[in-house]
Write a protein that holds these residues in place. Structure first.
Motif, PDB file in Angstrom:
ATOM      1  N   ALA A 214       0.881  -1.147   0.068  1.00 27.93           N
ATOM      2  CA  ALA A 214      -0.138  -0.089   0.139  1.00 27.93           C
ATOM      3  C   ALA A 214       0.689   1.291   0.044  1.00 27.93           C
ATOM      4  CB  ALA A 214      -1.007   0.166   1.042  1.00 27.93           C
ATOM      5  N   ARG A 218       0.667   0.323  -4.417  1.00 30.04           N
ATOM      6  CA  ARG A 218      -0.835   0.090  -4.472  1.00 30.04           C
ATOM      7  C   ARG A 218      -1.635   1.224  -3.660  1.00 30.04           C
ATOM      8  NH1 ARG A 218      -1.927  -4.885  -6.940  1.00 30.04           N
ATOM      9  NH2 ARG A 218      -4.060  -4.161  -6.805  1.00 30.04           N
ATOM     10  N   ILE A 221      -5.190   0.180  -2.546  1.00 29.41           N
ATOM     11  CA  ILE A 221      -5.460  -0.855  -1.154  1.00 29.41           C
ATOM     12  C   ILE A 221      -5.261   0.058  -0.107  1.00 29.41           C
ATOM     13  CG2 ILE A 221      -5.253  -2.957  -2.272  1.00 29.41           C
ATOM     14  CD1 ILE A 221      -2.763  -2.963  -0.972  1.00 29.41           C
ATOM     15  N   SER A 222      -5.000   1.134  -0.160  1.00 29.87           N
ATOM     16  CA  SER A 222      -4.487   2.210   0.905  1.00 29.87           C
ATOM     17  C   SER A 222      -5.580   2.373   2.061  1.00 29.87           C
ATOM     18  CB  SER A 222      -4.190   3.402   0.384  1.00 29.87           C
ATOM     19  OG  SER A 222      -3.581   4.396   1.452  1.00 29.87           O
TER      20      SER A 222
END
Length: 336
Positions: A214, A218, A221-222
């Motif tokens: 994260a 990415r 998806i944080s």
């Protein structure tokens, strides 16, 4: 080196058509010069003519609390002598502007070299090799666990963690997980428990592996990782179910990559920020979220719970904007 700095460097490299190579400094911590008097016992089994005596250290060694700091000081002093200036926003990035743009960025003993052409890059390597024992790793392919794919012809840099995702899916027995389209259900609310009713160690291990993704590559998806992290010490079966759903999402999207394109993307820094209002049902605090794009590709993002309860949606948005403004100042200073 901060993750945002690394991604920003890659964005700049595609826009400016820079060469990127990597060096490894051998036994980096042994280069540090000690500022204090430190003594140590002789290692077990080491022959000595004076039993009971101790050794006075002349150089830094691995295991000392100050070893990392002394290595950084040694490297900084060397780069200062070579005419590099430390950037204001990230002290692990050094730039030299003497007719041409030269940049050195490092993480512990891994060094990135950014230069306009092969000749400049070769000179920079020789300068560093004259100060430290290094290994020339050539074109950068892996850095801080990230797979870096550079194509200077098309002026693109692609950053992937696909191999890492494959590893963590296998580690937790989810390599055959059925893919889902989103990391988390819409408007999901997880109850806060007093104590854990399932294996919290497994939960924390799975969550920690997602945090690395994260942070690095990415942003999608944080928010899910931020939500799940708030229940890391007191969780139940519903929390574990939501966590596994993120892995199912990763299973279907592990090939997603960050792509910087210097030919098609304009070199502008653009930021987006927003916040909900009292979105956390347990604390009634709002969640701030922001993302900054340089050349159309994310270089910095975050989802964070606000530190206090917002009295209105306007105040919630203001607090989110303040958070994003600090990050914008950091990125702006770095670009300057």
């Amino acid at each position: 080196m901060h993750k945002s700095s690394l991604l920003t460097l890659f964005a700049i490299a595609t826009q400016e058509d820079l060469e990127i190579d990597q060096l490894d400094v051998k036994t980096a911590f042994l280069n540090g010069d000690l500022e204090e008097e430190i003594y140590m016992h002789a290692p077990d089994g080491f022959p000595t003519n004076k039993p009971g005596h101790v050794w006075k250290l002349q150089k830094s060694i691995y295991g000392l609390k100050q070893a990392a700091r002394m290595w950084y000081k040694k490297l900084k002093d060397s780069l200062d002598d070579l005419g590099y200036q430390r950037t204001a926003s990230d002290h692990a990035v050094f730039v030299r502007r003497t007719g041409e743009f030269n940049c050195i960025a490092f993480h512990v003993d891994d060094i990135l070299i950014l230069a306009r052409d092969v000749a400049a890059k070769t000179r920079m390597k020789k300068e560093i090799a004259g100060r430290f024992e290094t290994q020339d790793l050539g074109k950068v392919h892996w850095f801080c666990g990230l797979q870096i794919m550079c194509d200077r012809t098309s002026r693109t840099i692609t950053i992937s963690q696909e191999r890492y995702f494959t590893t963590i899916l296998e580690r937790f027995g989810l390599e055959n997980a059925h893919p889902v389209l989103t990391p988390m259900a819409v408007n999901l609310q997880l109850d806060r428990l007093e104590s854990a009713t399932v294996d919290s160690q497994l939960y924390q291990s799975m969550l920690g592996s997602l945090m690395y993704a994260a942070i690095c590559t990415r942003p999608d998806i944080s928010f899910a990782v931020n939500t799940l992290a708030q229940h890391a010490s007191a969780l139940g079966e519903p929390h574990m179910h939501v966590l596994k759903r993120v892995f199912h999402y990763i299973a279907g999207t592990k090939e997603y990559k960050l792509v910087f394109n210097g030919k098609t993307q304009t070199p502008f820094l653009i930021g987006y920020v927003d916040a909900d209002w009292a979105g956390d049902a347990n604390t009634r605090r709002s969640i701030s979220g922001y993302v900054f794009l340089l050349g159309g590709t994310p270089v910095s993002w975050a989802a964070k719970k606000q530190q206090s309860v917002s009295l209105s949606s306007t105040e919630s948005e203001y607090m989110a904007s303040s958070l994003a403004t600090r990050e914008a100042v950091y990125l702006r200073q770095f670009l300057i």
